[in-house]
Design an enzyme around this catalytic site. Sequence first.
Site, PDB file in Angstrom:
ATOM      1  N   CYS A 383       0.833  -1.197   0.000  1.00  0.00           N
ATOM      2  CA  CYS A 383       0.000   0.000   0.000  1.00  0.00           C
ATOM      3  C   CYS A 383       0.874   1.256   0.000  1.00  0.00           C
ATOM      4  O   CYS A 383       1.465   1.568  -1.010  1.00  0.00           O
ATOM      5  CB  CYS A 383      -1.008  -0.058   1.150  1.00  0.00           C
ATOM      6  SG  CYS A 383      -2.478   0.910   0.778  1.00  0.00           S
ATOM      7  N   HIS A 509      -3.654  -5.174   0.466  1.00  0.00           N
ATOM      8  CA  HIS A 509      -3.063  -5.683   1.715  1.00  0.00           C
ATOM      9  C   HIS A 509      -3.108  -7.214   1.739  1.00  0.00           C
ATOM     10  O   HIS A 509      -4.058  -7.796   2.246  1.00  0.00           O
ATOM     11  CB  HIS A 509      -3.828  -5.143   2.929  1.00  0.00           C
ATOM     12  CG  HIS A 509      -3.670  -3.682   3.124  1.00  0.00           C
ATOM     13  ND1 HIS A 509      -2.758  -3.158   4.012  1.00  0.00           N
ATOM     14  CD2 HIS A 509      -4.291  -2.633   2.551  1.00  0.00           C
ATOM     15  CE1 HIS A 509      -2.827  -1.835   3.972  1.00  0.00           C
ATOM     16  NE2 HIS A 509      -3.761  -1.490   3.097  1.00  0.00           N
ATOM     17  N   GLU A 511      -1.562  -9.127   3.576  1.00  0.00           N
ATOM     18  CA  GLU A 511      -1.446  -9.636   4.960  1.00  0.00           C
ATOM     19  C   GLU A 511      -2.808  -9.973   5.572  1.00  0.00           C
ATOM     20  O   GLU A 511      -2.879 -10.787   6.491  1.00  0.00           O
ATOM     21  CB  GLU A 511      -0.683  -8.641   5.841  1.00  0.00           C
ATOM     22  CG  GLU A 511      -1.387  -7.331   6.200  1.00  0.00           C
ATOM     23  CD  GLU A 511      -1.233  -6.217   5.161  1.00  0.00           C
ATOM     24  OE1 GLU A 511      -0.973  -6.530   3.980  1.00  0.00           O
ATOM     25  OE2 GLU A 511      -1.412  -5.037   5.532  1.00  0.00           O
TER      26      GLU A 511
HETATM   27  N1  GLN Z   1      -2.125   6.655   2.677  1.00  0.00           N
HETATM   28  C1  GLN Z   1      -2.211   5.873   1.498  1.00  0.00           C
HETATM   29  C2  GLN Z   1      -3.564   5.985   0.818  1.00  0.00           C
HETATM   30  O1  GLN Z   1      -4.536   6.392   1.408  1.00  0.00           O
HETATM   31  C3  GLN Z   1      -1.869   4.436   1.775  1.00  0.00           C
HETATM   32  C4  GLN Z   1      -2.833   3.722   2.668  1.00  0.00           C
HETATM   33  C5  GLN Z   1      -2.323   2.438   3.225  1.00  0.00           C
HETATM   34  O2  GLN Z   1      -1.127   2.179   3.275  1.00  0.00           O
HETATM   35  N2  GLN Z   1      -3.219   1.613   3.744  1.00  0.00           N
HETATM   36  O3  GLN Z   1      -3.700   5.641  -0.325  1.00  0.00           O
END
Ligand code: GLN
Length: 536
Positions: A383, A509, A511
């Site tokens: 992310c 994600h 994970e």
């Molecule tokens: N801050 C980033 C976004 O909103 C990444 C979010 C994250 O890592 N879950 O896209």
Amino acid sequence: MSKTKFIFVTGGVTSSLGKGIISSSIAKLLVARGFSVTIQKLDPYINIDPGTLNPYEHGECFVTEDGAETDLDLGHYERFSNVPTSQANNVTTGVIYQSVITKERQGEYLGETVQVIPHITDEIKYRIKLLANRGEYDFIITEIGGTVGDIESLPFIEAVRQMRWELGSDCVVVHLTLIPYLAAAGELKTKPTQHSVKTLLESGVQPDIIVCRTEKHLSEGIRNKIALFCNVSPSSVIESIDAESIYDVPILMREENLDLEILKKTNMPYDQDPDLTDWEQFLYALKHPSCEVNIGLVGKYVELKDAYKSINESFIHAGTSNGVKVRVQTFHSEFLDDSNVAEKLGKLDGILVAPGFGERGIEGKIAAIKFARENKIPFFGICLGMQCAVIEFGRNVLGLKGAHSTEFNKATPYPVIDMMEMQKKISGLGGTMRLGSYPCKLVRDSKVFPFYNQENINERHRHRFEFNNDYLETYTNAGMKPVGVNQKDNLVEIIELENHPWFVGVQFHPEYKSTVARPHPLFVNFVKAAKDYADK
Ligand code: GLN
């Protein structure tokens, strides 16, 4: 099959005794006996969900398939039971009050005075039974957050009392308490447990089973004493001794017959033993690794052990499936820069840059990525970690000076990461990100394709920003390739780098989807790459 049975798990004496792990272990044992089970967490705080909570408050926010931002215990539930959870599996006081107040404003209570009992408790009961109404489950395990005696949890305990009264033997209450060991006296003490059961009794709830968290084995005498003072049979006093790994707990609970006690009390069949062969194999592999690999986790909440819970657990699953022990070393991204990365990260076999929000620590993450890219160290960006990899590549390979994400610099000359179109119209916080499972199509001729070995995958998301497609061609031509794309919204979900042994960034994600039964393929292959790197 007979009708759904309800298992409530309450906690006494102190928090952090591991109600989530006990609940997950019960689920695992029942699933291993062939029952269908789901676990739900009731959280007494007033936030609607943990989505807006700072990780310092409650650790990681776990995301379900259907896009609920939930308590991290739901992660344990899924990792242990391999059964996905949903929005309905995490209910907070905030959700309960919000829905009661909404109903009141819509006139649904027909002029009644709206009160904690029955309106709030009815709403709680409704949320518990909602899962049973699906007709899919033999058991609903409901974990009540907090500790008995807390003012906040009173309505939840009252709902448990009412459900016990209504359901009789279709319902069982498991109370988890602490049996402290007083070193000076050389004794285990049962008094705090007696008091916490009395506190439960004051609310009208008699626990059926008492699970005693302890650092020393409980003697027959202690078990009998707890049974006598807490009105339960000695076989319902279950020892939960401190374990080397949370994954030992289902086996320990099996040895203590916790599942059997539950089945007997709920009049369910118990003629067959749970099949724990796979779990035992996993545990054996976990405890007998052939070697160690060192992975650096770069993030800004590293001092907090629960902030990257699912990532750490995914490494345990992936390490075990590779037969190695993954030693995860954490690095605070605020204290990393080009001048010290080599010294700090130089000995690692792999570098993972963590998800996150906000500008703090971003430059350190970028420095770590540059180091991994230039030195051909396996790199995995999740992310925000992927977004930082895109920024790093833009600045240092493509020469886009000042390239950034508009999350951190709205005036950047090169907004290589930008807010998604669908997010631009949204104003409020809480449940407004791109959340939950979305499809992604993999490029067959890519490095990640064989990991999944299928073209269409689904992964869970939690973000507002995204790779800016205006730069797609420039990046692709220079060797940073989009190899996974959400077709419908044309969003880049995976990037990988040419001429690097393992450099993958994912907008989702992984994970959240790794379980003991199904370690996530990206983690498995990242650990494998780290092992190959270490071997060299
Ligand atoms: N801050 C980033 C976004 O909103 C990444 C979010 C994250 O890592 N879950 O896209």
